[in-house]
Scaffold this motif. Structure first.
Motif, PDB file in Angstrom:
ATOM      1  N   ARG A  10     -10.693  13.082  16.089  1.00  0.00           N
ATOM      2  CA  ARG A  10     -11.019  12.779  14.696  1.00  0.00           C
ATOM      3  C   ARG A  10     -11.201  14.046  13.867  1.00  0.00           C
ATOM      4  NH1 ARG A  10     -14.563  12.180  10.824  1.00  0.00           N
ATOM      5  NH2 ARG A  10     -14.183  10.419   9.404  1.00  0.00           N
ATOM      6  N   ASP A  11     -11.861  15.041  14.428  1.00  0.00           N
ATOM      7  CA  ASP A  11     -12.038  16.303  13.699  1.00  0.00           C
ATOM      8  C   ASP A  11     -10.688  16.906  13.319  1.00  0.00           C
ATOM      9  OD1 ASP A  11     -14.758  16.047  13.894  1.00  0.00           O
ATOM     10  OD2 ASP A  11     -15.049  17.710  15.307  1.00  0.00           O
ATOM     11  N   ALA A  12      -9.722  16.842  14.229  1.00  0.00           N
ATOM     12  CA  ALA A  12      -8.388  17.373  13.935  1.00  0.00           C
ATOM     13  C   ALA A  12      -7.724  16.601  12.798  1.00  0.00           C
ATOM     14  CB  ALA A  12      -7.521  17.332  15.185  1.00  0.00           C
TER      15      ALA A  12
ATOM     16  N   ASP B 192      -6.552  18.191   9.134  1.00  0.00           N
ATOM     17  CA  ASP B 192      -5.226  17.976   8.558  1.00  0.00           C
ATOM     18  C   ASP B 192      -5.322  17.368   7.156  1.00  0.00           C
ATOM     19  OD1 ASP B 192      -3.998  18.989  10.798  1.00  0.00           O
ATOM     20  OD2 ASP B 192      -3.521  17.027  11.669  1.00  0.00           O
ATOM     21  N   LEU B 193      -6.217  16.389   6.984  1.00  0.00           N
ATOM     22  CA  LEU B 193      -6.375  15.773   5.667  1.00  0.00           C
ATOM     23  C   LEU B 193      -6.933  16.766   4.649  1.00  0.00           C
ATOM     24  CD1 LEU B 193      -7.798  12.244   6.580  1.00  0.00           C
ATOM     25  CD2 LEU B 193      -5.516  12.779   5.697  1.00  0.00           C
ATOM     26  N   ASP B 194      -7.740  17.692   5.107  1.00  0.00           N
ATOM     27  CA  ASP B 194      -8.313  18.702   4.218  1.00  0.00           C
ATOM     28  C   ASP B 194      -7.224  19.540   3.549  1.00  0.00           C
ATOM     29  OD1 ASP B 194     -10.847  20.313   3.376  1.00  0.00           O
ATOM     30  OD2 ASP B 194      -9.451  21.817   4.160  1.00  0.00           O
TER      31      ASP B 194
ATOM     32  N   ALA C 233     -12.622  19.914   6.124  1.00  0.00           N
ATOM     33  CA  ALA C 233     -12.473  20.802   7.288  1.00  0.00           C
ATOM     34  C   ALA C 233     -13.827  21.271   7.790  1.00  0.00           C
ATOM     35  CB  ALA C 233     -11.598  22.007   6.932  1.00  0.00           C
ATOM     36  N   GLY C 234     -14.826  21.302   6.882  1.00  0.00           N
ATOM     37  CA  GLY C 234     -16.159  21.722   7.286  1.00  0.00           C
ATOM     38  C   GLY C 234     -17.022  20.579   7.769  1.00  0.00           C
ATOM     39  N   HIS C 235     -17.230  19.560   6.928  1.00  0.00           N
ATOM     40  CA  HIS C 235     -18.172  18.494   7.281  1.00  0.00           C
ATOM     41  C   HIS C 235     -17.510  17.265   7.896  1.00  0.00           C
ATOM     42  CE1 HIS C 235     -16.826  16.447   3.665  1.00  0.00           C
ATOM     43  NE2 HIS C 235     -17.205  17.462   2.923  1.00  0.00           N
ATOM     44  N   LYS C 236     -16.179  17.255   7.954  1.00  0.00           N
ATOM     45  CA  LYS C 236     -15.410  16.202   8.637  1.00  0.00           C
ATOM     46  C   LYS C 236     -15.617  14.808   8.040  1.00  0.00           C
ATOM     47  CE  LYS C 236     -14.022  19.322  11.609  1.00  0.00           C
ATOM     48  NZ  LYS C 236     -14.816  20.495  11.219  1.00  0.00           N
TER      49      LYS C 236
END
Length: 204
Positions: free
Chosen positions: A156-158, A162-164, A173-176
């Motif tokens: 999920r973090d990845a 990518d969405l960031d 990218a920081g707080h997910k």
């Protein structure tokens, strides 16, 4: 630390493929809910593996190739923000775990059918044909559930990183996608994106 005692009870009862399941992202304002299923063999050792919430991002990432190399099978499933809005986040999490169980496959891609599911939490997954055992705080007790928690969280973090790249104003990218002060401030300034969960409260 999680171990294989719960799995061993099922192996001793003749169930060979014991799959641990966990999810990530239930509390987020944006992005999917992601779940993973992991089947380990008796005697598997993964030093340093713990509940993903108790591990640093670097530690989680370093464990991913170890888990994938030592697991008999791994499966990943997800529900989109639109599905979260339609189903509500609890049942979207259950559906993501159902999809993860159905996606279980060996490293060579061969599908693996589980004999029993160890589900983190206190609710069984609807719509699956296999026996289930719910394990409250299972990611701190069962090694296979802990492995699933790491795979779900890092996957999920990845996705959020990518969405960031496409929506940098929100700081995903920081707080997910979690409900941080910075995330709420970005929502107040820019409004929600197509990846926000409209059924969640998006203002402070």
């Amino acid at each position: 630390m999680p171990d294989l005692r719960i799995e061993r009870r099922h192996w001793n009862a003749g169930r060979r493929a014991v799959a641990g399941l966990d999810e990530a992202g239930r509390g987020c304002l944006a992005g999917p809910v992601v779940a993973a299923a992991v089947v380990l063999a008796p005697g598997t050792e993964i030093p340093g593996l713990d509940d993903s919430k108790r591990l640093s991002p670097r530690a989680r990432q370093s464990l991913v190739p170890v888990i994938r190399r030592r697991a008999l099978a791994v499966g990943v499933g997800a529900c989109s923000p639109a599905e979260v809005d339609r189903l509500n986040v609890l049942w979207a999490s259950m559906e993501a775990m159902r999809r993860a169980a159905l996606a279980l496959a060996a490293p060579d891609g061969t599908p693996l059918v589980p004999d029993v599911l160890l589900v983190d939490g206190n609710r069984e997954i609807p719509g699956v044909p296999w026996p289930q055992e719910t394990v409250v705080k299972g990611d701190a007790k069962s090694l296979s559930i802990a492995a699933a928690s790491v795979i779900a969280k890092t996957t999920r973090d990845a996705v959020m990183v990518d969405l960031d790249a496409a929506f940098p104003v929100y700081g995903w990218a920081g707080h997910k996608g979690y409900p941080t002060a910075a995330h709420y401030a970005a929502l107040a300034e820019h409004g929600p994106s197509p990846h926000h969960r409209q059924s969640f409260r998006l203002t402070r």
